[in-house]
Design an enzyme around this catalytic site. Structure first.
Site, short mmCIF file in Angstrom:
data_model
loop_
_atom_site.label_atom_id
_atom_site.label_comp_id
_atom_site.label_asym_id
_atom_site.label_seq_id
_atom_site.Cartn_x
_atom_site.Cartn_y
_atom_site.Cartn_z
N LEU A 38 -74.53 -35.93 24.13
CA LEU A 38 -74.80 -35.71 22.72
C LEU A 38 -73.58 -36.20 21.96
CD1 LEU A 38 -76.37 -32.11 22.68
CD2 LEU A 38 -77.56 -34.30 22.51
N ASP A 39 -73.79 -36.79 20.79
CA ASP A 39 -72.68 -37.31 20.00
C ASP A 39 -71.70 -36.21 19.61
OD1 ASP A 39 -73.70 -39.85 20.14
OD2 ASP A 39 -74.68 -39.79 18.17
N TYR A 40 -70.52 -36.61 19.22
CA TYR A 40 -69.44 -35.71 18.81
C TYR A 40 -69.90 -34.71 17.76
CZ TYR A 40 -64.77 -34.35 17.08
OH TYR A 40 -63.66 -33.66 16.70
N HIS B 25 -77.10 -43.19 21.12
CA HIS B 25 -77.24 -42.88 19.68
C HIS B 25 -78.68 -43.10 19.21
CE1 HIS B 25 -72.89 -42.92 19.78
NE2 HIS B 25 -72.85 -44.21 20.03
#
Length: 242
Positions: free
Chosen positions: A100-102, A187
């Site tokens: 999962l992205d930041y 993403h």
């Protein structure tokens, strides 16, 4: 039966590539005999030594976390930013199942089981992931149709998604909706929305297959129950047959 270098890596001794070097250098013994042939297969009953030390089989562990915003799904960061492993037990070799992205929060699985990880994230297993998307912009009926039939861009082709609009705020030009996808490209949700001309303001994964984190606060985790692991594996096998 599994390849010797894979068993060594799964025991947390070193990487698979380093294990191959140890084998070729004659530093590995199987049942008391030097084994310097790559690809040798061993079973759970075989005794494996590295430089005279018998390795112990690594216990397989499976966790679910409510990933908070502001941390990375990596083992370390050269900028000193927090990672998901900072929230986990420090005496185990584990890694995240996908990423999962930041700035993305929600359901994240972690394990030390490479095969399980592959079954959870590979598109051919069709495991669904559901997100609540807060969008800057109004998701149009045409946008929804494109998502549901499989969005195509100049560089990507996405599998059909499920879309359920939760709220449209015309005064602030915002949309909140649920998006369910069965693949996990880099993403992906943000890129899908960008292709439709919208910016994602906030992204939270509410479900991985049937699992959610409603009982966990941000940064909290728990072990998966045996029946949950079994059901995830069953769903991946069923997905492969679709």
């Amino acid at each position: 039966m599994e390849r010797l270098q894979k068993v060594i890596a799964q025991a947390g001794i070193c990487s698979r590539r380093k294990a191959e070097e140890l084998i070729l250098d004659g530093k590995v013994k199987v049942n008391g005999k030097v084994c310097d042939v790559l690809g040798t297969k061993v079973s759970n009953q075989d005794s494996i030594e590295i430089n005279g030390n018998v390795i112990s089989k690594e216990e397989k562990v499976y966790y679910i976390m409510n990933k908070p915003k502001g941390c990375l799904c990596t083992s370390s960061d050269d900028k000193g930013r927090k990672t998901v492993l900072d929230y986990m037990p420090q005496n185990q070799r584990i890694f995240s199942v996908g990423r999962l992205d930041y700035d993305t929060s929600g359901v994240l699985l972690l394990t030390n089981d490479g095969q399980f990880c592959n079954h959870m994230i590979h598109p051919r297993y069709h495991l669904e992931k559901t997100y609540v998307v807060n969008l800057q912009g109004i998701l149009s009926d045409d946008d929804i149709k494109q998502l549901r039939r499989g969005l195509k861009t100049k560089t990507e082709k996405y599998q059909p998604a499920k879309v359920f609009v939760l709220q449209k705020d015309l005064t602030r030009n915002r949309t909140q909706f649920e998006l369910t996808i069965s693949e996990g490209k880099n993403h992906q949700v943000k890129n899908m929305m960008l292709a439709l001309g919208h910016e994602v303001r906030r992204l939270h994964r509410v479900k991985f297959a049937f699992l959610d984190v409603k009982d966990l606060r941000a940064g909290e985790y728990r072990r998966l129950k045996p029946y949950e692991i079994k059901q995830l594996n069953r769903l991946s096998m069923e997905g492969e047959q679709k």
